[in-house]
Every structure is written in C-alpha cells, then in structure tokens.
Design an enzyme around this catalytic site. Structure first.
Site, PDB file in Angstrom:
ATOM      1  N   SER A 151     -90.553  14.311 -10.978  1.00 12.00           N
ATOM      2  CA  SER A 151     -89.752  13.380 -10.172  1.00 12.00           C
ATOM      3  C   SER A 151     -90.088  11.928 -10.477  1.00 12.00           C
ATOM      4  O   SER A 151     -91.234  11.610 -10.833  1.00 12.00           O
ATOM      5  CB  SER A 151     -90.022  13.641  -8.689  1.00 12.00           C
ATOM      6  OG  SER A 151     -89.357  12.685  -7.887  1.00 12.00           O
ATOM      7  N   TYR A 164     -95.956  14.494  -1.941  1.00 16.80           N
ATOM      8  CA  TYR A 164     -94.902  15.005  -2.850  1.00 16.80           C
ATOM      9  C   TYR A 164     -95.126  14.430  -4.251  1.00 16.80           C
ATOM     10  O   TYR A 164     -95.166  15.159  -5.245  1.00 16.80           O
ATOM     11  CB  TYR A 164     -93.527  14.611  -2.301  1.00 16.80           C
ATOM     12  CG  TYR A 164     -92.363  14.987  -3.183  1.00 16.80           C
ATOM     13  CD1 TYR A 164     -91.950  16.320  -3.283  1.00 16.80           C
ATOM     14  CD2 TYR A 164     -91.671  14.027  -3.925  1.00 16.80           C
ATOM     15  CE1 TYR A 164     -90.873  16.675  -4.092  1.00 16.80           C
ATOM     16  CE2 TYR A 164     -90.597  14.373  -4.736  1.00 16.80           C
ATOM     17  CZ  TYR A 164     -90.204  15.689  -4.815  1.00 16.80           C
ATOM     18  OH  TYR A 164     -89.146  16.048  -5.616  1.00 16.80           O
TER      19      TYR A 164
END
Ligand SMILES: NC(=O)c1ccc[n+]([C@@H]2O[C@H](COP(=O)([O-])OP(=O)(O)OC[C@H]3O[C@@H](n4cnc5c(N)ncnc54)[C@H](OP(=O)(O)O)[C@@H]3O)[C@@H](O)[C@H]2O)c1
Length: 255
Positions: A151, A164
């Site tokens: 990501s 995350y």
C-alpha cells in the site's frame, strides 16, 4: 456462448496458473477476472466461498478456467490446500498473488489491540503462510512468482494508519530480503502499492469517523480495482528474466 469467448492470446499471462488470496471482492476479484480473460487458470481463495463460486461460474461461462477454495489466510494449512488445489487441478502454480488484507485503522491511542492483531495476522502472517506454501512448489518447478498487494500507506506515513502501514511495510521488507536470497533465477517477487482504490476495504474499519473519511476519499477519487489488476498482469506477463520489484499505482489526484 462460445467456449473461448473473451479469452485473449496474451504471451506471458496466457496458460499460467495463478492462485489469488482475497479473490472474493475488490482488487483480488478484478485480478481474477482480468487474468482469466487473458488465458490464465485462476485458483480463488477467500473466506466467503459463495462469492468465489459465483465468480468462478462467471469466469467459466466466458470460457475461462477457475477453481475455488474457502480459505482463511491466517491458517497455514489453508494456504497449503490452496497451493495443492492449483497443482492438482491445473498441474502447477506459476504465481501466488497474496492479496488478502484488512484495514482496521484508527489512532494508536485507541489501543485497539484486537484490530492490531487481526491486521498482523491477515496482512503479514497471511503473506508468510502463502510464501511457506508456495516456495517449495516454485523450487520444485524451477520457476515461480510471488505478487503481494502492499500500500501507499507504507510510503506516505499518515495518522490513523500506523499499524496497517507497519504490516504493509513488513511485507515490503520481507519481499526485498526474499528477492536478495533468490537470485538463482527461480523466484520473482513483486510488491504492488495501490493508493485509494474503490473496494469494500473501508468496511473493515471500526472507528466511525475514520471509516467515513476513508469512504469519502474512496468515493471521491478512488480508482477502479481493475487498474490494479492491470498492474498485476503487467508484472506477471514479463519474460522470466525480468522482475518488476515494486510498483506504485495511485489516483492522479491523490496527495
Ligand atoms: N482499496 C484500497 O484503497 C487499497 C489500497 C492499498 C492496498 N490495498 C490492499 O489491497 C488488498 C485487497 O483489498 P481490497 O481493497 O480489494 O479490499 P476488499 O474488497 O475488502 O478485499 C479484501 C479481500 O481480502 C479477503 N480477506 C480478508 N481477510 C481474510 C482472511 N482472513 N482470509 C482470507 N481472505 C481474507 C476478503 O475476503 P473474505 O472476507 O471473503 O475472506 C476480500 O476478498 C488488501 O491487502 C488491501 O490492504 C487496498
């Protein structure tokens, strides 16, 4: 409908056997559809088996090849079964797309210890379980390709995404070390870093304001998951001696 409708002859994807985790929605689903259209046999893993069955049915209707397994990536045995299914159904495994992920984001001060554990289990341990299952098969075949969805959260560090982003950067680090350990030509590794993509990912956010803000940005400028699927296909279709290590793909207007 003719058996081969929609199956294009594309060198590099056509004929490959690709297992995809998190194939029941979003990026994984789009990747499965695109690769099957381009002639790959796809092996679909996720927990929501009914969604996978529906997707596999749609792929087969268009003349594609698909197999399905209800699999939880936090369980090493499920990944072994996914890899075994690829081999038993289609003869081998060329690519594992370790894509399953969750985003239980929120401020660290919320001390969402369960959310942290879940993200570590799915986003990091899930990829490790995939590597453990696929590497022996890749070594036996003398060829294999690991693709993961990391990501831009790990590239531009922002509040609320600490854990995350940490799981995604752990995977990035893992793949780079594995790449350096695997320069004998057998293994290719690719880490794809998407920015905002319109998927169901925001549904896993518990924190109401953080969820609404993420949803707003996703609706406002999130790109289509098929754009990420095309990026994954690009990495897969390269000749065996070409490794696409890292790719960043984000909305043009994302800061
Ligand atoms: N959307 C974005 O903006 C964005 C940006 C950067 C990176 N990513 C990454 O892209 C990947 C795909 O996410 P997405 O955006 O496509 O979201 P999504 O639509 O929510 O898809 C997530 C997928 O992961 C699966 N999954 C979750 N937990 C699992 C588990 N324990 N075992 C097996 N499968 C599991 C889900 O299937 P089941 O629930 O059926 O198991 C689903 O198929 C994730 O790794 C995410 O972190 C997304």
């Amino acid at each position: 409908m003719s058996e081969i409708t929609g199956i294009a002859e594309v060198t590099g994807v056509n004929g490959k056997v690709v297992a995809i985790t998190g194939a029941s929605s979003g990026i994984g689903e789009a990747t499965a559809r695109l690769l099957a259209e381009r002639g790959a046999a796809v092996v679909l893993g996720a927990r929501r088996a009914e969604r996978l069955e529906k997707l596999a049915g749609a792929i087969r209707e268009r003349g594609g090849r698909a197999a399905v397994l209800a699999a939880d990536v936090t369980r090493a045995a499920d990944l072994e079964r996914l890899v075994e299914l690829a081999v038993s159904e289609f003869g081998r495994l060329d690519v594992l797309v370790g894509n399953a992920g969750i985003s239980r984001i929120g401020p660290v001060a919320d001390l969402d210890v369960d959310g942290w554990s879940s993200m570590i289990d799915v986003n990091l341990r899930g990829v490790l379980n995939g590597i453990a299952a696929a590497l022996p098969v890749f070594r036996r075949q003398g060829r294999g390709h690991l693709v993961t969805t990391v990501s831009t959260s790990g590239l531009k560090i922002v509040p609320t995404q600490a854990v995350y982003a940490a799981t995604k950067n752990a995977v990035r680090t893992l793949l780079e070390a594995l790449r350096q350990e695997s320069t004998d030509g057998v293994l290719r590794t690719t880490a794809v870093s998407p920015g905002f993509v319109r998927t169901e990912l925001v549904d896993s956010i518990d924190h109401p304001e953080v969820r609404e803000e993420a949803r707003r940005r996703m609706d406002e400028f999130g790109i289509d998951p098929e754009a990420v699927a095309r990026t994954i296909a690009f990495a897969i279709e390269q000749p065996d001696d070409v490794e696409i290590g890292e790719i960043v793909i984000r909305p043009t207007v994302q800061g």
